[in-house]
Design a protein around this motif. Structure first.
Motif, mmCIF file in Angstrom:
data_model
loop_
_atom_site.group_PDB
_atom_site.id
_atom_site.type_symbol
_atom_site.label_atom_id
_atom_site.label_comp_id
_atom_site.label_asym_id
_atom_site.label_seq_id
_atom_site.Cartn_x
_atom_site.Cartn_y
_atom_site.Cartn_z
ATOM 1 N N HIS A 26 0.831 -1.207 0.000
ATOM 2 C CA HIS A 26 0.000 0.000 0.000
ATOM 3 C C HIS A 26 0.865 1.257 0.000
ATOM 4 N N ARG A 27 1.927 1.245 0.805
ATOM 5 C CA ARG A 27 2.795 2.422 0.868
ATOM 6 C C ARG A 27 3.533 2.642 -0.452
ATOM 7 N N ALA A 28 3.996 1.557 -1.056
ATOM 8 C CA ALA A 28 4.702 1.676 -2.338
ATOM 9 C C ALA A 28 3.795 2.259 -3.413
ATOM 10 N N ALA A 29 2.509 1.939 -3.322
ATOM 11 C CA ALA A 29 1.560 2.437 -4.324
ATOM 12 C C ALA A 29 0.985 3.800 -3.945
ATOM 13 N N GLY A 30 1.367 4.308 -2.766
ATOM 14 C CA GLY A 30 0.792 5.565 -2.303
ATOM 15 C C GLY A 30 -0.676 5.449 -1.968
ATOM 16 N N ASP A 31 -1.114 4.236 -1.626
ATOM 17 C CA ASP A 31 -2.524 3.962 -1.327
ATOM 18 C C ASP A 31 -2.769 4.239 0.156
ATOM 19 N N ARG A 32 -3.130 5.472 0.459
ATOM 20 C CA ARG A 32 -3.277 5.874 1.861
ATOM 21 C C ARG A 32 -4.489 5.210 2.510
ATOM 22 N N ALA A 33 -5.536 4.983 1.738
ATOM 23 C CA ALA A 33 -6.709 4.305 2.292
ATOM 24 C C ALA A 33 -6.368 2.867 2.663
ATOM 25 N N GLY A 34 -5.642 2.171 1.773
ATOM 26 C CA GLY A 34 -5.215 0.806 2.080
ATOM 27 C C GLY A 34 -4.258 0.756 3.254
ATOM 28 N N GLU A 35 -3.360 1.750 3.329
ATOM 29 C CA GLU A 35 -2.431 1.820 4.459
ATOM 30 C C GLU A 35 -3.200 2.008 5.765
ATOM 31 N N ALA A 36 -4.198 2.886 5.741
ATOM 32 C CA ALA A 36 -4.989 3.125 6.953
ATOM 33 C C ALA A 36 -5.706 1.857 7.404
ATOM 34 N N GLU A 37 -6.310 1.136 6.444
ATOM 35 C CA GLU A 37 -7.035 -0.094 6.791
ATOM 36 C C GLU A 37 -6.087 -1.145 7.366
ATOM 37 N N THR A 38 -4.905 -1.263 6.777
ATOM 38 C CA THR A 38 -3.946 -2.261 7.263
ATOM 39 C C THR A 38 -3.413 -1.895 8.641
ATOM 40 N N LEU A 39 -3.166 -0.606 8.877
ATOM 41 C CA LEU A 39 -2.734 -0.177 10.210
ATOM 42 C C LEU A 39 -3.812 -0.475 11.255
ATOM 43 N N ASN A 40 -5.063 -0.329 10.865
ATOM 44 C CA ASN A 40 -6.157 -0.675 11.772
ATOM 45 C C ASN A 40 -6.116 -2.164 12.120
ATOM 46 N N GLY A 41 -5.846 -3.001 11.096
ATOM 47 C CA GLY A 41 -5.699 -4.434 11.349
ATOM 48 C C GLY A 41 -4.515 -4.742 12.238
ATOM 49 N N LEU A 42 -3.403 -4.042 12.021
ATOM 50 C CA LEU A 42 -2.230 -4.230 12.877
ATOM 51 C C LEU A 42 -2.549 -3.870 14.326
ATOM 52 N N GLY A 43 -3.328 -2.796 14.502
ATOM 53 C CA GLY A 43 -3.720 -2.423 15.856
ATOM 54 C C GLY A 43 -4.476 -3.537 16.549
ATOM 55 N N SER A 44 -5.348 -4.216 15.800
ATOM 56 C CA SER A 44 -6.118 -5.322 16.388
ATOM 57 C C SER A 44 -5.214 -6.490 16.773
ATOM 58 N N VAL A 45 -4.174 -6.752 15.976
ATOM 59 C CA VAL A 45 -3.224 -7.812 16.321
ATOM 60 C C VAL A 45 -2.498 -7.458 17.609
ATOM 61 N N HIS A 46 -2.006 -6.227 17.694
ATOM 62 C CA HIS A 46 -1.303 -5.812 18.915
ATOM 63 C C HIS A 46 -2.238 -5.813 20.120
ATOM 64 N N HIS A 47 -3.507 -5.460 19.900
ATOM 65 C CA HIS A 47 -4.501 -5.544 20.968
ATOM 66 C C HIS A 47 -4.606 -6.979 21.462
ATOM 67 N N GLY A 48 -4.670 -7.932 20.522
ATOM 68 C CA GLY A 48 -4.763 -9.336 20.900
ATOM 69 C C GLY A 48 -3.558 -9.808 21.684
ATOM 70 N N ILE A 49 -2.383 -9.327 21.323
ATOM 71 C CA ILE A 49 -1.160 -9.695 22.034
ATOM 72 C C ILE A 49 -1.176 -9.149 23.458
ATOM 73 N N GLY A 50 -1.904 -8.042 23.641
ATOM 74 C CA GLY A 50 -1.869 -7.359 24.931
ATOM 75 C C GLY A 50 -0.889 -6.218 24.932
ATOM 76 N N ASP A 51 -0.331 -5.887 23.752
ATOM 77 C CA ASP A 51 0.609 -4.779 23.630
ATOM 78 C C ASP A 51 -0.202 -3.536 23.293
ATOM 79 N N TYR A 52 -0.817 -2.949 24.337
ATOM 80 C CA TYR A 52 -1.760 -1.868 24.118
ATOM 81 C C TYR A 52 -1.087 -0.600 23.605
ATOM 82 N N ALA A 53 0.180 -0.403 23.976
ATOM 83 C CA ALA A 53 0.885 0.787 23.501
ATOM 84 C C ALA A 53 1.024 0.751 21.976
ATOM 85 N N ARG A 54 1.466 -0.392 21.437
ATOM 86 C CA ARG A 54 1.594 -0.514 19.979
ATOM 87 C C ARG A 54 0.225 -0.477 19.300
ATOM 88 N N ALA A 55 -0.772 -1.052 19.949
ATOM 89 C CA ALA A 55 -2.122 -1.030 19.375
ATOM 90 C C ALA A 55 -2.602 0.409 19.240
#
Length: 580
Positions: A118-147
């Protein structure tokens, strides 16, 4: 629909994706039709989109193996047709499936790959959606700061793009993080903003979820009446929008409020309704949750045979789904129900199965956490190296300054990784990994120098009921408080570690059995006397402790097993006591 088969494929795949939340089964049927038509027409890009839709629908139905198969096939089609956007979306969906399984280290690389595309393509909407997914993964880990970091980065991108739908999703997730941390007023603020956006956008399904989240925060603040009002609104909207998962979860949450208030008939009514919705729409995860809740409230009401019947069904479903955390929760509930029925042998058997299943989940959790951090560190390193390559023609002085900064950052990261490798993220006491290392060392030292050594296993009594009645955020605060009590009530040379779930291990160095028992009794009393009302009105917490100081046993593991057997004895004899 007639005409160009490619147009028909695109229309079917698009409709399938639209139905993914309201009716994933219908969406799946359309996606399969689109994929077959695309294959017949030799339309690779269309087949990729159809497979993406079917994989997403499978994931929402918790058909996770099928979801992965379709999503990997979608990635292959997108690679063949050179569709990097489609590939990035499919990669992120694969990460989401691993997240649903709780396999967070497996989820992270897929999200990072999607993010890079997404970043290579300059796709900011895709980057935002993926970062949201990453936040959920970090939430699951219990790493709330990274989430929180990932969610806020996602929110900034969505706000820059003016994407109000994306903003509403992230606000909901931010509210969930604050709720998990027990910050219910902050959670209310975020969920309230999400709700306002959902209503402006006419997103009834999203509004239903936001109302349900608001209700959960009100329940966390002790305002049950307001929580029930909001849950009722969430239920009405969710049903109208066809949000079946929201309907099933909200019914269960309403039941939890009634159960906490001792209103067993109302709790049973809502748990049964949640079960009916879950079964009707193939929501196996929520079906198990409903069966667990039913078993718990029936056991509390003294209807033990009915409780056992529901919990046995939950066990069958859990084994079929392969949800490991639910599996140990079911065994724990079955152990308690058999104990209430007076069947000590069955209670012991399920307690042992609970212990084995939880060992499988928690025995590797710290390794998973460390692996996840290491994966993140590796990605950070790769990004830094790429940045350095892009700037290789800069002035030498600036490059040297950057190198010095990076070295210092690496040093700090190494120190942080070392801390994370020893510490439990939630409670701040030592983790299972460090426990195993220290206990082996203390065992060897005690044998070599003829010193005393005692091990105690402390387990919070009826902890699942705390989560069910007072929310998981309250449960987390209870775990943190108990960790503090145990740490402050032992010496610096002793070890306090989280063993898994609601269990803690104490390694009491150079401590004979009698002294160890006095320490354990003092800690038990301290937990009971703690001001739990300050955590949540009506909350009371006690702990049972099993103790062993027999160095004639064969190994450190045998010492812990003996302590666990005595812990079970303490539970069987009435809880809130020390045995050993």
């Amino acid at each position: 629909m007639t005409g160009d088969p490619r147009a028909r494929v695109d229309a079917l795949a698009g409709r399938a994706y639209e139905l993914r939340l309201a009716d994933p089964e219908a969406g799946l049927a359309l996606a399969r039709e689109a994929a077959a038509l695309a294959r017949d027409a030799g339309y690779g890009a269309g087949e990729g989109r159809a497979l993406l839709a079917s994989g997403t629908c499978h994931a929402l139905r918790f058909d996770l193996d099928e979801a992965l198969a379709d999503l990997h096939a979608a990635v292959a089609r997108f690679e063949e047709t050179g569709d990097d956007h489609g590939r990035a979306v499919a990669l992120a969906r694969i990460g989401n499936v691993h997240w649903r399984r709780g396999d967070y280290p497996a989820a992270l690389p897929w999200h990072f790959s999607a993010l890079a595309l997404h970043r290579a393509a300059g796709d900011r909407a895709g980057e935002a959606e993926t970062l949201n997914g990453l936040g959920s993964v970090h939430h699951g880990i219990g790493d709330y700061a990274r989430a929180l970091e990932a969610y806020h980065a996602s929110l900034a991108l969505y706000e820059a793009e003016g994407d109000r739908i994306g903003i509403s999703y992230v606000l909901n997730n931010l509210g969930n993080i604050h709720g998990r941390l027990g910050e219910f007023r902050e959670a209310l603020e975020h969920h309230g903003r999400a709700l306002a956006l959902k209503e402006e956008l006419g997103d009834r399904g999203g509004a239903a979820i936001a109302y349900s989240n608001l209700a959960t925060s009100c329940a966390g603040l002790g305002d049950d009446a307001r929580a029930l009002e909001l849950y009722a609104t969430a239920l009405e909207l969710g049903r109208a929008a066809g949000e079946r998962t929201c309907e099933a979860e909200t019914l269960g949450s309403i039941g939890d409020v009634h159960r906490r208030r001792g209103e067993h008939a109302a709790a049973l009514e809502h748990y049964r309704a949640s079960l009916e919705v879950s079964r009707e729409h193939g929501l196996m995860y929520y079906e198990v949750e409903a069966l667990l809740r039913l078993g718990g409230v029936l056991a509390e009401a003294g209807r033990v045979e009915e409780a056992l019947a529901h919990l046995s069904q939950a066990l069958e479903q859990t084994e079929e789904v392969g949800a490991r955390q639910q599996l140990y929760e079911v065994h724990l509930a079955l152990s308690a129900a058999h104990e209430a029925a007076g069947d000590a042998a069955a209670a012991l058997r399920h307690h042992q199965l609970f212990h084995d299943a939880r060992e499988e989940v928690w025995g590797t959790e710290e390794d998973r956490h460390i692996q996840s951090v290491l994966v993140q560190a590796e990605v950070d390193r790769a990004e830094r190296e790429a940045e350095l390559l892009r700037e290789k023609n800069d002035e030498l002085t600036a490059a040297n300054e950057e190198k010095a900064r990076l070295l210092e950052q690496l040093r700090l990261q190494a120190a942080e990784l070392e801390r994370l490798s020893r510490e439990d993220a939630l409670t701040g006491v030592f983790n299972r990994r460090h426990l195993d290392e220290r206990l082996a060392l203390e065992w060897e030292r005690a044998h070599r120098f003829g010193r005393e050594l005692a091990v105690a296993l402390a387990d919070l009594d009826h902890f699942k009921a705390v989560n069910d009645r007072f929310t998981h955020a309250v449960g987390d605060e209870v775990l943190r408080a108990v960790g503090r009590i145990l740490r402050e009530g032992t010496r610096g040379i002793d070890l306090v570690a989280r063993y898994g779930g609601e269990e803690f291990v104490l390694v009491l160095v150079e401590t004979p059995a009698a002294a160890a028992r006095e320490i354990c009794e003092r800690l038990r009393a301290a937990v009971e006397a703690h001001d739990w009302e300050a955590v949540h009105p009506g909350l009371a917490v006690t702990v049972s402790i099993g103790l062993c100081a027999d160095l004639a046993l064969a190994s450190p593991r045998a010492l812990v097993a003996a302590a666990d057997a005595r812990l079970y004895q303490a539970k069987r004899e009435g809880r809130n006591r020390v045995c050993g």
